[in-house]
Design a protein around this motif. Structure first.
Motif, PDB file in Angstrom:
ATOM      1  N   PRO A  28     -73.534   4.145  -4.380  1.00 62.37           N
ATOM      2  CA  PRO A  28     -73.416   4.585  -2.996  1.00 62.37           C
ATOM      3  C   PRO A  28     -73.424   6.089  -2.889  1.00 62.37           C
ATOM      4  O   PRO A  28     -73.004   6.792  -3.798  1.00 62.37           O
ATOM      5  CB  PRO A  28     -72.072   3.992  -2.550  1.00 62.37           C
ATOM      6  CG  PRO A  28     -71.866   2.822  -3.440  1.00 62.37           C
ATOM      7  CD  PRO A  28     -72.472   3.209  -4.749  1.00 62.37           C
ATOM      8  N   ASN A 270     -77.847   1.947   7.966  1.00 65.86           N
ATOM      9  CA  ASN A 270     -76.589   2.435   7.418  1.00 65.86           C
ATOM     10  C   ASN A 270     -76.842   2.590   5.925  1.00 65.86           C
ATOM     11  O   ASN A 270     -76.848   1.604   5.182  1.00 65.86           O
ATOM     12  CB  ASN A 270     -75.461   1.433   7.683  1.00 65.86           C
ATOM     13  CG  ASN A 270     -74.131   1.867   7.088  1.00 65.86           C
ATOM     14  OD1 ASN A 270     -74.073   2.546   6.071  1.00 65.86           O
ATOM     15  ND2 ASN A 270     -73.046   1.450   7.716  1.00 65.86           N
ATOM     16  N   GLU A 272     -75.175   3.967   3.519  1.00 72.29           N
ATOM     17  CA  GLU A 272     -74.074   3.716   2.593  1.00 72.29           C
ATOM     18  C   GLU A 272     -74.058   2.257   2.152  1.00 72.29           C
ATOM     19  O   GLU A 272     -73.731   1.938   1.014  1.00 72.29           O
ATOM     20  CB  GLU A 272     -72.739   4.078   3.252  1.00 72.29           C
ATOM     21  CG  GLU A 272     -72.516   5.580   3.454  1.00 72.29           C
ATOM     22  CD  GLU A 272     -72.157   6.285   2.153  1.00 72.29           C
ATOM     23  OE1 GLU A 272     -72.030   5.602   1.122  1.00 72.29           O
ATOM     24  OE2 GLU A 272     -72.014   7.511   2.174  1.00 72.29           O
ATOM     25  N   LYS A 273     -74.418   1.353   3.067  1.00 75.40           N
ATOM     26  CA  LYS A 273     -74.419  -0.076   2.774  1.00 75.40           C
ATOM     27  C   LYS A 273     -75.812  -0.611   2.484  1.00 75.40           C
ATOM     28  O   LYS A 273     -75.978  -1.815   2.265  1.00 75.40           O
ATOM     29  CB  LYS A 273     -73.807  -0.843   3.945  1.00 75.40           C
ATOM     30  CG  LYS A 273     -72.349  -0.488   4.224  1.00 75.40           C
ATOM     31  CD  LYS A 273     -71.808  -1.294   5.402  1.00 75.40           C
ATOM     32  CE  LYS A 273     -70.351  -0.954   5.672  1.00 75.40           C
ATOM     33  NZ  LYS A 273     -69.803  -1.725   6.818  1.00 75.40           N
ATOM     34  N   SER A 274     -76.818   0.286   2.513  1.00 72.28           N
ATOM     35  CA  SER A 274     -78.217  -0.136   2.330  1.00 72.28           C
ATOM     36  C   SER A 274     -78.567  -1.270   3.297  1.00 72.28           C
ATOM     37  O   SER A 274     -79.235  -2.242   2.944  1.00 72.28           O
ATOM     38  CB  SER A 274     -78.479  -0.566   0.883  1.00 72.28           C
ATOM     39  OG  SER A 274     -78.242   0.496  -0.003  1.00 72.28           O
ATOM     40  N   LYS A 275     -78.118  -1.129   4.541  1.00 71.55           N
ATOM     41  CA  LYS A 275     -78.254  -2.199   5.530  1.00 71.55           C
ATOM     42  C   LYS A 275     -79.058  -1.718   6.733  1.00 71.55           C
ATOM     43  O   LYS A 275     -78.807  -0.648   7.269  1.00 71.55           O
ATOM     44  CB  LYS A 275     -76.873  -2.649   5.986  1.00 71.55           C
ATOM     45  CG  LYS A 275     -76.887  -3.773   7.014  1.00 71.55           C
ATOM     46  CD  LYS A 275     -75.474  -4.152   7.422  1.00 71.55           C
ATOM     47  CE  LYS A 275     -75.472  -5.267   8.463  1.00 71.55           C
ATOM     48  NZ  LYS A 275     -74.087  -5.626   8.876  1.00 71.55           N
TER      49      LYS A 275
END
Length: 362
Positions: A28, A270, A272-275
């Motif tokens: 992350p 996002n 940070e969440k790879s989302k």
């Protein structure tokens, strides 16, 4: 590759074979700029949870015959006083925003680029304009003196994109061989370099405090790097099929990333969440590296051109395509949003290579 494709760069490239596709998401992101000021941009509630929002009402404000060849890039200055456009005709032109009249040309002399220009950027302190060219150089211009103050030469391939850091003391540039260089603006010397991708690099963008930057590529990946060390922090894999990512940029607060890919989709991440949080569709993008922008002067919009000769505006919150404007024959791949007013600038890839300003009555 045709003569025309040589003057414009990767946007004309045939889709390449994938390079090293073994990259995967890494650890992350470290403390990339999260900032406390969310006024510039807030992540909205999920679609359907908010009241119906007002619709944009952009209409044509003015148009000028901008260049002798394709308009590849355009940017508003940080204070919004002028617009600068870059073209395959090797020139940069400045336009007064209020009157939408021609001001001056940069690069019309022997100090200009010797091949087409792919991108133009303006420093946040207002002192410099940067241009990336197929002549394998990056040039720095003083908009007040109409002169080239430095020519940066280190790339071994066509320079396709560039970006100033927020402090206006560094510029990053990337080329078709996947290489990214960081330059000291005071000395004009290269500081660091990394082979960011195995395929052409299509965009580079710093986060809000300059601690990190991202790159996108024909390989279908978006990568995040530490500016100080060039350490690879994270790789975003945009889709299982790895469509070309033509552009990627941070949101104004640095907390999200907006990507544009050759599957006719813009995505809000996002990271940070790879989302993926939002997908914006309804435009056409399969051939050219077109950029998408955040518009925050009145409402929250995502703005981009489209290969079906239109200008598209989405609600950032709901992902709804809220306005699609016929550009009257302009194939728009470059757009920019004014930093203070409800104005969108567009440039045309096709004759008569016009530059247009669109203004909302909101």
């Amino acid at each position: 590759m045709s003569a025309e494709s040589e003057t414009y760069g990767a946007s004309y490239c045939v889709l390449p074979e994938s390079g090293d596709a073994a990259a995967s998401a890494s650890t992350p992101a470290a403390a990339a700029d999260q900032g406390n000021d969310d006024n510039a941009f807030k992540m909205p509630k999920p679609p359907g949870s908010a009241a119906k929002h007002k619709q944009p009402s952009y209409g044509l404000k003015g148009e000028v015959p901008g260049h002798k060849s394709s308009v590849a890039s355009l940017k508003f200055s940080a204070n919004g006083d002028y617009l600068v456009s870059a073209s395959a005709d090797r020139s940069l032109k400045l336009w007064d925003v209020r009157s939408f009249q021609y001001m001056q040309t940069l690069g019309g002399t022997s100090e200009g680029h010797t091949n087409g220009i792919n991108e133009v950027v303006c420093s946040l302190d207002g002192k410099l304009i940067g241009s990336a060219s197929d002549d394998k150089t990056l040039k720095l211009w003083d908009p007040n003196s109409n002169s080239c103050v430095k020519t940066l030469q280190e790339h071994e391939s066509n320079v396709f994109c560039c970006c100033f850091n927020p402090q206006s003391n560094l510029i990053a540039s990337a080329s078709l061989d996947g290489a990214v260089h960081l330059w000291d603006l005071r000395t004009g010397r290269p500081l660091k370099a990394v082979r960011a991708h195995g395929d052409p690099t299509t965009s580079v963008d710093f986060n809000r405090n300059g601690s990190h930057f991202i790159t996108s590529s024909h390989d279908g990946f978006v990568r995040m790097w530490e500016t100080g060390t060039l350490h690879l922090v994270k790789t975003l894999i945009t889709d299982d099929d790895n469509p070309v990512v033509g552009h990627a940029k941070y949101s104004p607060n640095g907390k999200y990333i907006l990507t544009s890919s050759f599957d006719s989709t813009h995505k809000l991440w996002n990271y940070e969440k790879s989302k993926v949080l939002r997908r914006y569709t309804g435009h056409h993008n399969e051939s050219y590296c077109l950029n998408a922008n955040f518009s925050v002067t009145s409402g929250m919009w995502i703005v981009s051109g489209s290969e079906d000769q239109s200008l598209c505006i989405w609600s950032l919150q709901t992902s709804e395509l809220v306005q699609k404007i016929d550009t009257n024959g302009d194939l728009v791949i470059c757009t920019d949003c004014h930093p203070k007013e409800n104005i969108i600038a567009t440039g045309s890839l096709l004759k008569p290579f016009t530059i247009k300003a669109w203004k909302s009555c909101d």
